[in-house]
Design a protein around this motif. Structure first.
Motif, PDB file in Angstrom:
ATOM      1  N   ARG A  34      18.661 -21.084  61.344  1.00  0.00           N
ATOM      2  CA  ARG A  34      17.369 -19.761  62.201  1.00  0.00           C
ATOM      3  C   ARG A  34      16.468 -19.718  60.811  1.00  0.00           C
ATOM      4  O   ARG A  34      15.206 -20.149  61.612  1.00  0.00           O
ATOM      5  N   LEU A  42       6.373 -22.374  62.562  1.00  0.00           N
ATOM      6  CA  LEU A  42       7.118 -22.576  64.075  1.00  0.00           C
ATOM      7  C   LEU A  42       8.037 -23.038  64.565  1.00  0.00           C
ATOM      8  O   LEU A  42       8.734 -23.630  65.591  1.00  0.00           O
ATOM      9  N   GLN A  43       8.985 -22.983  63.724  1.00  0.00           N
ATOM     10  CA  GLN A  43      11.041 -23.612  64.016  1.00  0.00           C
ATOM     11  C   GLN A  43      10.795 -24.719  65.225  1.00  0.00           C
ATOM     12  O   GLN A  43      11.334 -24.316  65.897  1.00  0.00           O
ATOM     13  N   PRO A  44      10.421 -26.138  64.393  1.00  0.00           N
ATOM     14  CA  PRO A  44      10.285 -27.136  65.823  1.00  0.00           C
ATOM     15  C   PRO A  44      10.992 -27.414  66.199  1.00  0.00           C
ATOM     16  O   PRO A  44      11.415 -28.315  66.926  1.00  0.00           O
ATOM     17  N   TRP A  45      12.336 -26.552  65.758  1.00  0.00           N
ATOM     18  CA  TRP A  45      14.253 -26.985  65.382  1.00  0.00           C
ATOM     19  C   TRP A  45      14.682 -27.000  67.197  1.00  0.00           C
ATOM     20  O   TRP A  45      14.929 -25.830  67.480  1.00  0.00           O
ATOM     21  N   LYS A  46      15.973 -27.761  67.482  1.00  0.00           N
ATOM     22  CA  LYS A  46      17.241 -27.851  68.037  1.00  0.00           C
ATOM     23  C   LYS A  46      18.434 -27.990  66.615  1.00  0.00           C
ATOM     24  O   LYS A  46      19.048 -28.932  66.575  1.00  0.00           O
ATOM     25  N   PHE A  47      19.440 -26.911  67.067  1.00  0.00           N
ATOM     26  CA  PHE A  47      20.715 -27.303  66.351  1.00  0.00           C
ATOM     27  C   PHE A  47      21.772 -27.527  67.886  1.00  0.00           C
ATOM     28  O   PHE A  47      21.917 -26.990  68.773  1.00  0.00           O
ATOM     29  N   VAL A  84       5.600 -29.890  68.576  1.00  0.00           N
ATOM     30  CA  VAL A  84       5.874 -28.081  68.191  1.00  0.00           C
ATOM     31  C   VAL A  84       5.235 -27.961  66.412  1.00  0.00           C
ATOM     32  O   VAL A  84       4.468 -27.072  66.114  1.00  0.00           O
ATOM     33  N   GLU A 132      11.081 -36.273  70.568  1.00  0.00           N
ATOM     34  CA  GLU A 132      11.603 -35.577  69.160  1.00  0.00           C
ATOM     35  C   GLU A 132      12.108 -36.175  67.925  1.00  0.00           C
ATOM     36  O   GLU A 132      12.958 -37.817  68.561  1.00  0.00           O
TER      37      GLU A 132
END
Lengths: 166, 166
Positions: A34, A42-47, A84, A132
């Motif tokens: 995180r 922009l933190q375009p991630w999902k875990f 994103v 994605e």
């Protein structure tokens, strides 16, 4: 664990003890992902944490070099959204490395399993939207091996002011 | 500095003191890049240290968001060769982040300056072969600012076993 030491001693771990990963340690590791930097923050991630054996088994079967994922107590998949950020591969890769370094720092081990040959198949298993990217799937657990590794010499990969000049 | 703390406290630093970066500290930072993981350990990267003001100035002028590079005592460019590895963006990004984390750990600061809008122009300035990718240019020096930053909440970016499921 100290940063420079952690960077140098981290290894790709492919054999794991049966011990489960405590929730508290998992959260430290995800938190490291995180706090990774990203383009324009922009933190375009999902875990996606993979704890269900059947899910790990299905993903393992789809990965060319990740057959051991179902033997690890956990998996973590990193998805990144090109809608994103225009740099999903850079951002997602950095978050994944942050996760691997943190895992090593708390005594866990991990291995980056490259999903690219079967990206669409693994995305479907995990329900990741078509738009994605799936950047990395990592196996995570307490190491049951201590592999060694090597790197090229610094003098052979470093230049000053111009490519090729020492 | 401890790993989890370093990951959480690292910030993008855009203002630098005039103090030069000692060679010993520079080598620690480059060494962290060297020890980054890469697909099949192919290490497709080259690091170019930018210490010449004229070189930094030229690169700074080419970068959309890196005008301050010429005010940093050093720059480090990371190139990666798609002929060596099929994952140059992942590998180069991870090496660059390793460098930024190590810089923070030894009291330096850095900022990832995205070269993508002017990649070919910067490659020409630095003599990087056309076949290689320029993944990152980083400004490096002792911080003259202490910016804060924020991240999305872990619960909003983390799923279990399936995208979208908590």
């Amino acid at each position: 664990m100290e940063v420079l030491q952690a960077i140098k001693t981290r290894r790709s771990i492919r054999k794991y003890k049966k011990d489960p990963v405590p929730q508290e340690e998992l959260e430290k590791v995800l938190d490291a992902g995180r706090w990774a930097p990203s383009a324009s923050n922009l933190q375009p991630w999902k875990f996606i944490v993979l704890s269900d054996f059947k899910v790990k088994e299905k993903v393992a079967k789809s990965l060319a070099w990740g057959k051991f994922l179902d033997e690890a107590p956990l998996g973590i998949a990193v998805a990144a959204d090109p809608r994103v950020s225009s740099h999903p591969v850079e951002d997602g890769s950095i978050a994944a490395y942050s996760i691997l370094l943190a895992a090593h720092a708390v005594g866990l081990g991990g291995c980056w399993l490259n999903p690219s040959a079967s990206e669409e198949e693994v995305k479907e298993i995990l329900g990741i939207p078509k738009e994605e990217r799936l950047i990395s799937v990592m196996s995570i657990g307490y190491p049951a091996e201590a592999p060694s590794s090597t790197r090229k010499e610094l003098k052979d990969i470093t230049f000053t002011n111009r490519y090729g000049s020492k």
